[in-house]
Design a protein around this motif. Structure first.
Motif, PDB file in Angstrom:
ATOM      1  N   GLY A 207       0.816  -1.192   0.000  1.00  0.00           N
ATOM      2  CA  GLY A 207       0.000   0.000   0.000  1.00  0.00           C
ATOM      3  C   GLY A 207       0.856   1.250   0.000  1.00  0.00           C
ATOM      4  O   GLY A 207       2.090   1.185   0.022  1.00  0.00           O
ATOM      5  N   LEU A 208       0.214   2.404   0.019  1.00  0.00           N
ATOM      6  CA  LEU A 208       0.907   3.682  -0.098  1.00  0.00           C
ATOM      7  C   LEU A 208       1.941   3.877   1.002  1.00  0.00           C
ATOM      8  O   LEU A 208       3.063   4.328   0.755  1.00  0.00           O
ATOM      9  CB  LEU A 208      -0.118   4.825  -0.059  1.00  0.00           C
ATOM     10  CG  LEU A 208       0.434   6.242  -0.160  1.00  0.00           C
ATOM     11  CD1 LEU A 208       1.099   6.458  -1.513  1.00  0.00           C
ATOM     12  CD2 LEU A 208      -0.687   7.268   0.054  1.00  0.00           C
ATOM     13  N   ARG A 209       1.591   3.547   2.228  1.00  0.00           N
ATOM     14  CA  ARG A 209       2.487   3.767   3.363  1.00  0.00           C
ATOM     15  C   ARG A 209       3.298   2.520   3.715  1.00  0.00           C
ATOM     16  O   ARG A 209       4.246   2.591   4.487  1.00  0.00           O
ATOM     17  CB  ARG A 209       1.670   4.204   4.590  1.00  0.00           C
ATOM     18  CG  ARG A 209       1.104   5.608   4.482  1.00  0.00           C
ATOM     19  CD  ARG A 209       0.161   5.921   5.640  1.00  0.00           C
ATOM     20  NE  ARG A 209      -1.113   5.219   5.501  1.00  0.00           N
ATOM     21  CZ  ARG A 209      -2.151   5.690   4.801  1.00  0.00           C
ATOM     22  NH1 ARG A 209      -2.058   6.861   4.199  1.00  0.00           N
ATOM     23  NH2 ARG A 209      -3.273   4.993   4.712  1.00  0.00           N
ATOM     24  N   ASN A 210       2.922   1.371   3.204  1.00  0.00           N
ATOM     25  CA  ASN A 210       3.485   0.076   3.589  1.00  0.00           C
ATOM     26  C   ASN A 210       3.393  -0.107   5.101  1.00  0.00           C
ATOM     27  O   ASN A 210       4.338  -0.531   5.773  1.00  0.00           O
ATOM     28  CB  ASN A 210       4.929  -0.084   3.126  1.00  0.00           C
ATOM     29  CG  ASN A 210       5.373  -1.548   3.142  1.00  0.00           C
ATOM     30  OD1 ASN A 210       4.537  -2.466   3.165  1.00  0.00           O
ATOM     31  ND2 ASN A 210       6.675  -1.777   3.129  1.00  0.00           N
ATOM     32  N   LEU A 211       2.214   0.211   5.643  1.00  0.00           N
ATOM     33  CA  LEU A 211       1.893   0.063   7.052  1.00  0.00           C
ATOM     34  C   LEU A 211       0.513  -0.550   7.185  1.00  0.00           C
ATOM     35  O   LEU A 211      -0.287  -0.510   6.235  1.00  0.00           O
ATOM     36  CB  LEU A 211       1.906   1.428   7.763  1.00  0.00           C
ATOM     37  CG  LEU A 211       3.215   2.209   7.791  1.00  0.00           C
ATOM     38  CD1 LEU A 211       2.974   3.616   8.339  1.00  0.00           C
ATOM     39  CD2 LEU A 211       4.268   1.486   8.622  1.00  0.00           C
TER      40      LEU A 211
ATOM     41  N   GLN B  84      -2.445   7.680  10.930  1.00  0.00           N
ATOM     42  CA  GLN B  84      -2.097   6.786   9.830  1.00  0.00           C
ATOM     43  C   GLN B  84      -0.601   6.516   9.771  1.00  0.00           C
ATOM     44  O   GLN B  84      -0.184   5.453   9.323  1.00  0.00           O
ATOM     45  CB  GLN B  84      -2.570   7.383   8.504  1.00  0.00           C
ATOM     46  CG  GLN B  84      -4.076   7.409   8.337  1.00  0.00           C
ATOM     47  CD  GLN B  84      -4.492   7.998   7.003  1.00  0.00           C
ATOM     48  OE1 GLN B  84      -3.884   8.936   6.500  1.00  0.00           O
ATOM     49  NE2 GLN B  84      -5.539   7.443   6.425  1.00  0.00           N
ATOM     50  N   HIS B  85       0.202   7.477  10.190  1.00  0.00           N
ATOM     51  CA  HIS B  85       1.656   7.314  10.177  1.00  0.00           C
ATOM     52  C   HIS B  85       2.158   7.066  11.594  1.00  0.00           C
ATOM     53  O   HIS B  85       1.691   7.699  12.547  1.00  0.00           O
ATOM     54  CB  HIS B  85       2.328   8.569   9.603  1.00  0.00           C
ATOM     55  CG  HIS B  85       2.067   8.770   8.153  1.00  0.00           C
ATOM     56  ND1 HIS B  85       2.815   8.171   7.163  1.00  0.00           N
ATOM     57  CD2 HIS B  85       1.124   9.497   7.518  1.00  0.00           C
ATOM     58  CE1 HIS B  85       2.342   8.525   5.974  1.00  0.00           C
ATOM     59  NE2 HIS B  85       1.324   9.329   6.159  1.00  0.00           N
ATOM     60  N   PHE B  86       3.125   6.181  11.740  1.00  0.00           N
ATOM     61  CA  PHE B  86       3.705   5.905  13.044  1.00  0.00           C
ATOM     62  C   PHE B  86       5.117   5.359  12.847  1.00  0.00           C
ATOM     63  O   PHE B  86       5.494   4.929  11.756  1.00  0.00           O
ATOM     64  CB  PHE B  86       2.846   4.924  13.853  1.00  0.00           C
ATOM     65  CG  PHE B  86       2.576   3.606  13.166  1.00  0.00           C
ATOM     66  CD1 PHE B  86       3.362   2.493  13.425  1.00  0.00           C
ATOM     67  CD2 PHE B  86       1.540   3.484  12.251  1.00  0.00           C
ATOM     68  CE1 PHE B  86       3.110   1.280  12.795  1.00  0.00           C
ATOM     69  CE2 PHE B  86       1.279   2.272  11.613  1.00  0.00           C
ATOM     70  CZ  PHE B  86       2.067   1.174  11.890  1.00  0.00           C
TER      71      PHE B  86
ATOM     72  N   GLY C  22      15.064  -6.026  19.373  1.00  0.00           N
ATOM     73  CA  GLY C  22      13.781  -6.192  18.687  1.00  0.00           C
ATOM     74  C   GLY C  22      13.139  -4.854  18.377  1.00  0.00           C
ATOM     75  O   GLY C  22      13.799  -3.814  18.348  1.00  0.00           O
ATOM     76  N   GLY C  23      11.806  -4.874  18.176  1.00  0.00           N
ATOM     77  CA  GLY C  23      11.130  -3.626  17.863  1.00  0.00           C
ATOM     78  C   GLY C  23       9.724  -3.838  17.352  1.00  0.00           C
ATOM     79  O   GLY C  23       9.180  -4.944  17.409  1.00  0.00           O
ATOM     80  N   ILE C  24       9.150  -2.764  16.837  1.00  0.00           N
ATOM     81  CA  ILE C  24       7.802  -2.780  16.267  1.00  0.00           C
ATOM     82  C   ILE C  24       7.929  -2.733  14.746  1.00  0.00           C
ATOM     83  O   ILE C  24       8.739  -1.975  14.203  1.00  0.00           O
ATOM     84  CB  ILE C  24       6.949  -1.606  16.788  1.00  0.00           C
ATOM     85  CG1 ILE C  24       5.460  -1.861  16.547  1.00  0.00           C
ATOM     86  CG2 ILE C  24       7.375  -0.284  16.202  1.00  0.00           C
ATOM     87  CD1 ILE C  24       4.798  -2.634  17.648  1.00  0.00           C
ATOM     88  N   GLY C  25       7.158  -3.568  14.052  1.00  0.00           N
ATOM     89  CA  GLY C  25       7.219  -3.618  12.596  1.00  0.00           C
ATOM     90  C   GLY C  25       5.842  -3.595  11.981  1.00  0.00           C
ATOM     91  O   GLY C  25       4.858  -3.990  12.614  1.00  0.00           O
ATOM     92  N   SER C  26       5.756  -3.150  10.749  1.00  0.00           N
ATOM     93  CA  SER C  26       4.473  -3.114  10.050  1.00  0.00           C
ATOM     94  C   SER C  26       4.704  -3.080   8.548  1.00  0.00           C
ATOM     95  O   SER C  26       5.702  -2.513   8.081  1.00  0.00           O
ATOM     96  CB  SER C  26       3.666  -1.875  10.474  1.00  0.00           C
ATOM     97  OG  SER C  26       2.361  -1.912   9.949  1.00  0.00           O
ATOM     98  N   VAL C  27       3.788  -3.697   7.806  1.00  0.00           N
ATOM     99  CA  VAL C  27       3.801  -3.680   6.345  1.00  0.00           C
ATOM    100  C   VAL C  27       2.358  -3.792   5.859  1.00  0.00           C
ATOM    101  O   VAL C  27       1.435  -3.995   6.645  1.00  0.00           O
ATOM    102  CB  VAL C  27       4.620  -4.844   5.727  1.00  0.00           C
ATOM    103  CG1 VAL C  27       6.058  -4.835   6.202  1.00  0.00           C
ATOM    104  CG2 VAL C  27       3.963  -6.180   6.019  1.00  0.00           C
ATOM    105  N   SER C  28       2.186  -3.707   4.534  1.00  0.00           N
ATOM    106  CA  SER C  28       0.862  -3.924   3.941  1.00  0.00           C
ATOM    107  C   SER C  28       0.997  -4.605   2.598  1.00  0.00           C
ATOM    108  O   SER C  28       2.088  -4.679   2.022  1.00  0.00           O
ATOM    109  CB  SER C  28       0.116  -2.598   3.770  1.00  0.00           C
ATOM    110  OG  SER C  28       0.756  -1.778   2.793  1.00  0.00           O
ATOM    111  N   ALA C  29      -0.124  -5.112   2.099  1.00  0.00           N
ATOM    112  CA  ALA C  29      -0.184  -5.731   0.774  1.00  0.00           C
ATOM    113  C   ALA C  29      -1.581  -5.531   0.203  1.00  0.00           C
ATOM    114  O   ALA C  29      -2.570  -5.552   0.948  1.00  0.00           O
ATOM    115  CB  ALA C  29       0.139  -7.216   0.847  1.00  0.00           C
TER     116      ALA C  29
END
Length: 328
Positions: A4-8, A140-142, A160-167
């Protein structure tokens, strides 16, 4: 599939993510919410989970939708983040209607970060305040990496950490993942910087190092973290109209992505858990094919998000582990 646009995860229309952390505490909270309630489900594969209100996510329960989902550090203390989120939602007039009262529905899950060097000698549990702050920052952004529930997270050999993506699927349905990675296992192959999730990488979202090399033989891996210190907690989400049962199947399928990205995963010492969220904005055109593809996309997104969490981690004074970017 394409991102997606933000890949989140917030590429799923209507979803927002808020995060809050405390540098002294070395811990934080991440919250997924929306302007209206959404369908949610959960599936647990780890042997040491910590949860709140997950029983009500079964398909036969009265309440079919939630107001928010919470991922938090702090072990059992972090479950209080859900209370802070619920209080803030109630002040907004949100929640399940019971007579003239509103009861926000806020399931959550926690990871263990109590031994990461932060100041844990609090007189008052700080997680309710962190939860409320996270909700108020929902957007929407983080930030990825060292933020929110992943602020104090660790893996076998990396911070480690926090991760996010979209499809976005060919059908037009959108899928996203949000994950706090605090795994007992390793997200990279052997002692290399290459991620297990490399075959599913989109572009260079976590380094673009190409296919993973063959893993060196190891018949019996030994846990390098102490019992109870580990857990990877995640949310996969879509704009599809799903029942709770269909959402649960998506959560179950998403665990395949965790196993692709963390070796080993789902151990007796991890509390590995995946929530699924469905906003219901888009009807299923072909229920069989669409749910099949949603499960595959959820697994792929979760694998990518796990690698992206570790890839995005940043260094802080007093870190007990190196960040991925520090090794040549």
């Amino acid at each position: 599939m394409r991102t997606g646009l933000r890949n989140l995860i917030t590429d799923v229309p209507g979803l927002l993510v808020g995060q809050a952390q405390d540098a002294g505490l070395r811990s934080g909270v991440s919250v997924l919410t929306a302007a209206r309630p959404f369908t949610a489900a959960v599936h647990v594969m780890g042997g040491a989970p910590g949860t709140r209100e997950t029983d009500l996510l079964a398909p036969d329960r009265l309440v079919q939708e939630v107001d928010a989902l919470v991922l938090s550090g702090g072990s059992a203390f972090g479950l209080d983040a859900c209370s802070g989120v619920a209080d803030a939602l109630r002040a907004m007039g949100r929640g399940f209607a019971v007579g003239d009262q509103r009861v926000p529905i806020v399931p959550g899950a926690i990871l263990f970060d109590l031994l990461n060097g932060g100041d844990k000698a609090w007189a008052r549990n700080p997680y309710a305040d962190l939860g409320a702050r996270a909700l108020r920052s929902a957007a929407q952004h983080f930030i990825l990496g060292t933020a929110g529930a992943g602020y104090g997270a660790a893996t076998q050999n990396w911070k480690g950490g926090i991760g996010s993506v979209s499809a976005i699927l060919p059908s037009g349905l959108t899928v996203g993942a949000l994950v706090a990675v605090n795994a007992l296992g390793s997200v990279t192959v052997g002692n290399s910087r290459q991620f297990w999730a490399a075959p599913w990488e989109e572009g260079d979202e976590f380094g673009g190092l190409g296919p993973a090399p063959r893993h060196p033989p190891q018949d019996a891996p030994v846990p390098r973290k102490r019992m109870g210190e580990s857990t990877t907690i995640a949310i996969v989400a879509t704009d599809a109209a799903l029942t709770q049962a269909q959402a649960q199947r998506m959560a179950i399928a998403a665990h395949d992505g965790m196993a692709r990205a963390i070796v080993p995963s789902h151990t007796p010492l991890d509390g590995d858990l995946v929530f699924a969220a469905a906003t219901g904005a888009r009807a299923l055109a072909d229920p069989l094919t669409d749910t099949f593809q949603l499960g595959h996309a959820a697994a792929t997104c979760l694998a990518r998000a796990i690698a992206r969490a570790v890839f995005s981690a940043t260094a802080l004074p007093g870190d007990l582990q190196p960040i991925w970017a520090s090794r040549p």
